[in-house]
Design a protein around this motif. Structure first.
Motif, PDB file in Angstrom:
ATOM      1  N   ARG A  10      16.837  56.992  20.276  1.00 53.20           N
ATOM      2  CA  ARG A  10      16.402  56.155  21.145  1.00 53.20           C
ATOM      3  C   ARG A  10      16.842  55.891  22.402  1.00 53.20           C
ATOM      4  O   ARG A  10      16.411  55.461  23.793  1.00 53.20           O
ATOM      5  CB  ARG A  10      16.468  54.545  20.459  1.00 53.20           C
ATOM      6  CG  ARG A  10      15.807  53.765  21.547  1.00 53.20           C
ATOM      7  CD  ARG A  10      14.997  52.520  20.814  1.00 53.20           C
ATOM      8  NE  ARG A  10      14.508  52.436  19.764  1.00 53.20           N
ATOM      9  CZ  ARG A  10      14.009  51.914  18.742  1.00 53.20           C
ATOM     10  NH1 ARG A  10      14.964  50.729  18.477  1.00 53.20           N
ATOM     11  NH2 ARG A  10      13.155  51.938  18.104  1.00 53.20           N
ATOM     12  N   ASP A  11      18.377  55.817  22.383  1.00 51.38           N
ATOM     13  CA  ASP A  11      19.428  56.064  23.499  1.00 51.38           C
ATOM     14  C   ASP A  11      19.755  56.745  24.664  1.00 51.38           C
ATOM     15  O   ASP A  11      19.268  56.787  25.510  1.00 51.38           O
ATOM     16  CB  ASP A  11      21.179  55.446  22.657  1.00 51.38           C
ATOM     17  CG  ASP A  11      21.630  54.832  22.701  1.00 51.38           C
ATOM     18  OD1 ASP A  11      20.891  53.456  22.609  1.00 51.38           O
ATOM     19  OD2 ASP A  11      22.364  54.544  21.311  1.00 51.38           O
ATOM     20  N   LEU A  12      19.362  58.302  23.900  1.00 53.06           N
ATOM     21  CA  LEU A  12      19.448  59.265  24.911  1.00 53.06           C
ATOM     22  C   LEU A  12      18.161  58.828  25.854  1.00 53.06           C
ATOM     23  O   LEU A  12      17.812  59.405  27.074  1.00 53.06           O
ATOM     24  CB  LEU A  12      19.003  60.379  23.860  1.00 53.06           C
ATOM     25  CG  LEU A  12      18.341  61.746  24.740  1.00 53.06           C
ATOM     26  CD1 LEU A  12      19.634  62.349  25.899  1.00 53.06           C
ATOM     27  CD2 LEU A  12      18.646  63.141  23.977  1.00 53.06           C
ATOM     28  N   ARG A  13      16.948  58.820  25.583  1.00 58.80           N
ATOM     29  CA  ARG A  13      15.300  58.092  26.219  1.00 58.80           C
ATOM     30  C   ARG A  13      15.957  57.048  26.556  1.00 58.80           C
ATOM     31  O   ARG A  13      15.224  56.697  28.455  1.00 58.80           O
ATOM     32  CB  ARG A  13      14.149  57.927  25.142  1.00 58.80           C
ATOM     33  CG  ARG A  13      13.065  57.580  26.357  1.00 58.80           C
ATOM     34  CD  ARG A  13      11.881  57.122  25.163  1.00 58.80           C
ATOM     35  NE  ARG A  13      11.840  56.004  24.109  1.00 58.80           N
ATOM     36  CZ  ARG A  13      12.135  55.747  23.091  1.00 58.80           C
ATOM     37  NH1 ARG A  13      12.063  56.721  22.233  1.00 58.80           N
ATOM     38  NH2 ARG A  13      12.552  54.442  22.574  1.00 58.80           N
ATOM     39  N   ASN A  14      16.239  56.290  26.532  1.00 52.47           N
ATOM     40  CA  ASN A  14      16.501  54.353  27.399  1.00 52.47           C
ATOM     41  C   ASN A  14      17.989  54.599  27.978  1.00 52.47           C
ATOM     42  O   ASN A  14      17.675  54.168  29.210  1.00 52.47           O
ATOM     43  CB  ASN A  14      16.495  52.964  26.583  1.00 52.47           C
ATOM     44  CG  ASN A  14      15.055  53.119  25.510  1.00 52.47           C
ATOM     45  OD1 ASN A  14      13.721  53.853  26.015  1.00 52.47           O
ATOM     46  ND2 ASN A  14      15.688  52.271  24.466  1.00 52.47           N
ATOM     47  N   LYS A  15      19.060  55.527  27.802  1.00 53.37           N
ATOM     48  CA  LYS A  15      19.740  55.508  28.910  1.00 53.37           C
ATOM     49  C   LYS A  15      20.432  56.999  29.505  1.00 53.37           C
ATOM     50  O   LYS A  15      21.259  57.265  29.048  1.00 53.37           O
ATOM     51  CB  LYS A  15      21.127  55.426  28.502  1.00 53.37           C
ATOM     52  CG  LYS A  15      20.632  53.817  27.801  1.00 53.37           C
ATOM     53  CD  LYS A  15      22.228  53.783  26.795  1.00 53.37           C
ATOM     54  CE  LYS A  15      21.878  52.701  26.253  1.00 53.37           C
ATOM     55  NZ  LYS A  15      23.348  51.760  25.034  1.00 53.37           N
ATOM     56  N   SER A  16      18.881  57.933  29.705  1.00 53.03           N
ATOM     57  CA  SER A  16      18.685  58.771  30.344  1.00 53.03           C
ATOM     58  C   SER A  16      19.949  59.493  31.184  1.00 53.03           C
ATOM     59  O   SER A  16      20.590  60.581  31.345  1.00 53.03           O
ATOM     60  CB  SER A  16      18.084  59.932  29.784  1.00 53.03           C
ATOM     61  OG  SER A  16      17.330  59.677  31.534  1.00 53.03           O
TER      62      SER A  16
END
Length: 89
Positions: A10-16
């Motif tokens: 989720r972090d990778l998606r939201n804070k890419s």
């Protein structure tokens, strides 16, 4: 050596953008999904494309001498004489 920080899918998606900027800056991450480690995000090594004449000359001065006869013998010893043409099938 310090452990890589873990980031969730989720972090990778939201804070890419922030994560990719950090990777570009040399930071590595372990990516997790549902609490399980699934992969690593690591920066690629950058290859130098240019070596100055001065650097090349300095490296050449300390390079070992090469014997052409020994080099050819090494090639002959490691080459497979039974290799066929890979395009001849």
């Amino acid at each position: 050596m310090a452990a890589q920080p873990e980031i969730t899918q989720r972090d990778l998606r939201n804070k890419s953008k922030e994560i990719m900027d950090a990777v570009q800056g040399g930071q590595s991450f372990t990516v997790t999904r549902d609490g399980h480690r699934i992969g690593e995000l690591i920066p690629l090594r950058r290859r130098r494309r240019f070596v100055s004449r001065r650097e090349f000359a300095a490296m050449s001065r300390t390079a070992p001498d090469l014997s052409l006869d020994v080099f050819r013998a090494d090639q002959e010893a490691t080459a497979d004489p039974y290799l066929g043409d890979p395009y001849d099938r």
